[in-house]
Motif scaffolding. Structure first.
Motif, PDB file in Angstrom:
ATOM      1  N   LEU A 135      36.777  45.052  40.545  1.00 55.93           N
ATOM      2  CA  LEU A 135      36.338  44.065  41.532  1.00 55.93           C
ATOM      3  C   LEU A 135      35.035  44.512  42.179  1.00 55.93           C
ATOM      4  O   LEU A 135      34.884  45.690  42.533  1.00 55.93           O
ATOM      5  CB  LEU A 135      37.398  43.895  42.624  1.00 55.93           C
ATOM      6  CG  LEU A 135      38.695  43.172  42.274  1.00 55.93           C
ATOM      7  CD1 LEU A 135      39.628  43.169  43.479  1.00 55.93           C
ATOM      8  CD2 LEU A 135      38.426  41.749  41.813  1.00 55.93           C
ATOM      9  N   VAL A 177      34.041  41.545  47.171  1.00 56.10           N
ATOM     10  CA  VAL A 177      35.155  40.616  46.926  1.00 56.10           C
ATOM     11  C   VAL A 177      36.390  41.052  47.696  1.00 56.10           C
ATOM     12  O   VAL A 177      36.813  42.212  47.616  1.00 56.10           O
ATOM     13  CB  VAL A 177      35.474  40.532  45.411  1.00 56.10           C
ATOM     14  CG1 VAL A 177      36.765  39.755  45.185  1.00 56.10           C
ATOM     15  CG2 VAL A 177      34.315  39.887  44.666  1.00 56.10           C
ATOM     16  N   LEU A 214      40.233  39.575  48.159  1.00 53.66           N
ATOM     17  CA  LEU A 214      41.181  38.573  47.647  1.00 53.66           C
ATOM     18  C   LEU A 214      42.356  38.311  48.587  1.00 53.66           C
ATOM     19  O   LEU A 214      43.242  37.529  48.228  1.00 53.66           O
ATOM     20  CB  LEU A 214      41.723  39.015  46.282  1.00 53.66           C
ATOM     21  CG  LEU A 214      40.705  39.115  45.136  1.00 53.66           C
ATOM     22  CD1 LEU A 214      41.412  39.533  43.860  1.00 53.66           C
ATOM     23  CD2 LEU A 214      39.991  37.784  44.944  1.00 53.66           C
ATOM     24  N   TYR A 219      43.222  34.751  49.280  1.00 56.35           N
ATOM     25  CA  TYR A 219      43.658  33.960  48.118  1.00 56.35           C
ATOM     26  C   TYR A 219      44.759  34.686  47.343  1.00 56.35           C
ATOM     27  O   TYR A 219      44.907  34.495  46.136  1.00 56.35           O
ATOM     28  CB  TYR A 219      42.467  33.701  47.190  1.00 56.35           C
ATOM     29  CG  TYR A 219      41.354  32.935  47.856  1.00 56.35           C
ATOM     30  CD1 TYR A 219      41.388  31.552  47.941  1.00 56.35           C
ATOM     31  CD2 TYR A 219      40.268  33.604  48.433  1.00 56.35           C
ATOM     32  CE1 TYR A 219      40.368  30.838  48.565  1.00 56.35           C
ATOM     33  CE2 TYR A 219      39.246  32.901  49.056  1.00 56.35           C
ATOM     34  CZ  TYR A 219      39.301  31.523  49.125  1.00 56.35           C
ATOM     35  OH  TYR A 219      38.303  30.824  49.745  1.00 56.35           O
ATOM     36  N   THR A 224      45.294  37.107  41.562  1.00 57.44           N
ATOM     37  CA  THR A 224      45.568  38.543  41.716  1.00 57.44           C
ATOM     38  C   THR A 224      44.754  39.327  40.686  1.00 57.44           C
ATOM     39  O   THR A 224      44.353  38.788  39.647  1.00 57.44           O
ATOM     40  CB  THR A 224      47.063  38.851  41.517  1.00 57.44           C
ATOM     41  OG1 THR A 224      47.479  38.384  40.233  1.00 57.44           O
ATOM     42  CG2 THR A 224      47.902  38.195  42.604  1.00 57.44           C
ATOM     43  N   LEU A 245      42.008  39.489  35.742  1.00 50.39           N
ATOM     44  CA  LEU A 245      42.335  38.582  36.841  1.00 50.39           C
ATOM     45  C   LEU A 245      43.407  37.614  36.382  1.00 50.39           C
ATOM     46  O   LEU A 245      43.380  37.143  35.229  1.00 50.39           O
ATOM     47  CB  LEU A 245      41.093  37.793  37.275  1.00 50.39           C
ATOM     48  CG  LEU A 245      40.077  38.499  38.180  1.00 50.39           C
ATOM     49  CD1 LEU A 245      38.857  37.604  38.358  1.00 50.39           C
ATOM     50  CD2 LEU A 245      40.684  38.808  39.547  1.00 50.39           C
ATOM     51  N   LEU A 300      35.337  31.663  45.718  1.00 48.31           N
ATOM     52  CA  LEU A 300      35.461  32.973  45.074  1.00 48.31           C
ATOM     53  C   LEU A 300      34.138  33.405  44.446  1.00 48.31           C
ATOM     54  O   LEU A 300      33.748  34.577  44.523  1.00 48.31           O
ATOM     55  CB  LEU A 300      36.567  32.925  44.016  1.00 48.31           C
ATOM     56  CG  LEU A 300      37.999  32.825  44.565  1.00 48.31           C
ATOM     57  CD1 LEU A 300      38.976  32.472  43.453  1.00 48.31           C
ATOM     58  CD2 LEU A 300      38.410  34.129  45.241  1.00 48.31           C
ATOM     59  N   TRP A 329      32.196  39.145  37.473  1.00 49.10           N
ATOM     60  CA  TRP A 329      33.103  38.441  38.383  1.00 49.10           C
ATOM     61  C   TRP A 329      32.898  36.932  38.303  1.00 49.10           C
ATOM     62  O   TRP A 329      33.864  36.164  38.168  1.00 49.10           O
ATOM     63  CB  TRP A 329      32.879  38.940  39.810  1.00 49.10           C
ATOM     64  CG  TRP A 329      33.500  38.068  40.867  1.00 49.10           C
ATOM     65  CD1 TRP A 329      32.871  37.149  41.643  1.00 49.10           C
ATOM     66  CD2 TRP A 329      34.886  38.033  41.245  1.00 49.10           C
ATOM     67  NE1 TRP A 329      33.759  36.535  42.487  1.00 49.10           N
ATOM     68  CE2 TRP A 329      35.019  37.064  42.263  1.00 49.10           C
ATOM     69  CE3 TRP A 329      36.013  38.726  40.826  1.00 49.10           C
ATOM     70  CZ2 TRP A 329      36.229  36.774  42.868  1.00 49.10           C
ATOM     71  CZ3 TRP A 329      37.235  38.428  41.436  1.00 49.10           C
ATOM     72  CH2 TRP A 329      37.331  37.473  42.438  1.00 49.10           C
TER      73      TRP A 329
END
Length: 447
Positions: free
Chosen positions: A120, A124, A126, A129, A134, A142, A158, A199
């Motif tokens: 990651l 970022v 997460l 979210y 995940t 991902l 994102l 990403w």
């Protein structure tokens, strides 16, 4: 021979031609119906029986099973139907494990959407979210649950976590504080960091995968998630506000003022139209009322096609995509047989009756019995839409009172049954001649 003396030769020729003409018409129609069974539009009496009128209306419509096609508008019924079809499809074509998995994906979509990502980016986070996406650090990927697809708004948020932007030419570039691509001194875009670019591409892939819904998810979107179809109800909360939910209720059956129709669904409109038609059918006495019912029935049929058409198209696409999973050897097993139903049995009997009676009438074999049975069949075609006073007229250009084409053909067949046309010209004459010969030999041997 006595018959030939009492009836003119012209009448004999015309009666024989009438018998053979009806026989040919029966035979051709029966064979044509059989030929359509292997096409995209197989013949069925469903439409004819669904539009039945008169005193036997309920009986003929019940043979269809779902005359108003309300099952096509019920998600649970259709979902169960597709499960049954899947099981029969697997058994009939003998799908292997891999093919079964692909069929399940086709029906229900992917359980998990996966995009490869080594690590990651630092920017970022997460946590917001966590219920949607995940990151599996051990496997470097991902994950997005298939049942909770990644929404376009979530995908944009994102992607916005890293300083990457797409240029007008479709290239990725580093994003500046003003949201525009950063440029080098020569005017070329500054390339983004490798981790940031990976990403963004991973999110792009997950968004694409999430948009590929399974057929059952598409069905739910039509029958559960489309407010125009199912309507929207506002349910009163403890705070005194209305919480919107999918669905429509009948205000006449409401007992408490805890609900309010925000949007009336088209499915409920269709059901209301059916109820109005059934009620009007019971009290219709004048020509004006019957004309109103005929107009309402046309609107009902148009509404039915409008609502069920997309669901039928969806099912057709599902079956076509499933056939693409088969090998040539599996395709050679022939089409998946339809489930045995009362309607299916009636259709089979109709095709068999038309073909068999057509052959008998055409060749003059057991012509009297065949003519009587043919008359009975034509009366059965007559009864679903009899042109009687007080009965809504059948769709189409024909205008009749008491007697229509089916009844005329039934009367003609009874006339043929009253005459030995098979003996005049047909196999009945050969049979009679053969039995006469055998009988003569028998008498001679006794003598």
């Amino acid at each position: 021979m006595n018959d030939l003396k009492r009836i003119s030769s012209v009448a004999i020729v015309l009666l024989v031609l009438l018998r053979m003409s009806i026989g040919w018409q029966f035979l051709y129609e029966g064979l044509w119906k059989y030929d359509t069974l292997n096409t995209a539009n197989p013949w069925s009496s469903e439409g004819y029986l669904r539009n039945a009128q008169g005193p036997f209306r309920d009986h003929f419509r019940e043979m269809v099973g779902d005359p108003d096609e309300l099952d096509w508008l019920d998600y649970d019924v259709m979902s169960d139907k597709w499960d049954d079809w899947r099981d029969r499809f697997v058994a009939h074509f003998g799908l292997d494990e891999k093919q079964q998995q692909r069929l399940e994906t086709l029906l229900d979509g992917n359980k998990v959407h996966v995009a490869g990502l080594k690590a990651l980016p630092e920017s970022v986070d997460l946590r917001k979210y966590a219920d949607v996406i995940t990151f599996d650090a051990d496997r470097g990927r991902l994950l997005v649950e298939g049942e909770i697809p990644l929404l376009p708004s979530e995908a944009r948020a994102l992607r916005g976590m890293v300083p990457v932007v797409k240029t007008e030419s479709g290239e990725y570039a580093k994003r500046g504080d003003d949201g525009e691509p950063l440029l080098n001194d020569d005017g070329t875009p500054v390339p983004p960091e490798a981790g940031d670019l990976a990403w963004v591409k991973a999110i792009d892939r997950l968004e694409t995968l999430s948009s590929r819904l399974g057929y059952r998810q598409k069905l739910a979107a039509n029958l559960k998630g489309d407010p125009d179809r199912v309507g929207v109800v506002g349910r009163l909360t403890e705070r005194g506000t209305y919480r919107p939910e999918m669905g429509t209720f009948d205000p006449q059956q409401q007992e408490e003022a805890a609900e309010e129709n925000i949007r009336y669904g088209e499915i409920q409109v269709y059901k209301d139209m059916l109820a109005d038609y059934e009620a009007g059918l019971k009290r219709a006495e004048t020509d004006y009322q019957r004309d109103h019912l005929a107009t309402l029935w046309k609107k009902i049929q148009a509404k039915r096609v409008e609502l069920t058409g997309p669901i039928k198209t969806l099912e057709t696409s599902l079956r076509e995509d499933a056939l693409k999973l088969l090998t040539p050897e599996q395709r050679a097993r022939g089409p998946l047989p339809p489930k045995p139903t009362e309607l299916r049995q009636a259709d089979q009997m109709t095709m068999l009756g038309l073909t068999g009676l057509g052959i008998l009438l055409l060749f003059g074999l057991f012509s009297r019995i065949a003519a009587v049975l043919g008359a009975v069949m034509m009366v059965m075609f007559y009864l679903p839409m009899p042109p009687w006073p007080g009965v809504p007229p059948a769709p189409g250009p024909e205008h009749a009172l008491f007697i229509n084409k089916n009844m005329i053909e039934a009367i003609a067949l009874l006339g043929i049954a009253a005459m030995p046309t098979g003996r005049w010209f047909g196999l009945d004459g050969l049979l009679r001649w053969g039995f006469g010969k055998l009988r003569g030999k028998g008498k001679a041997s006794k003598a």
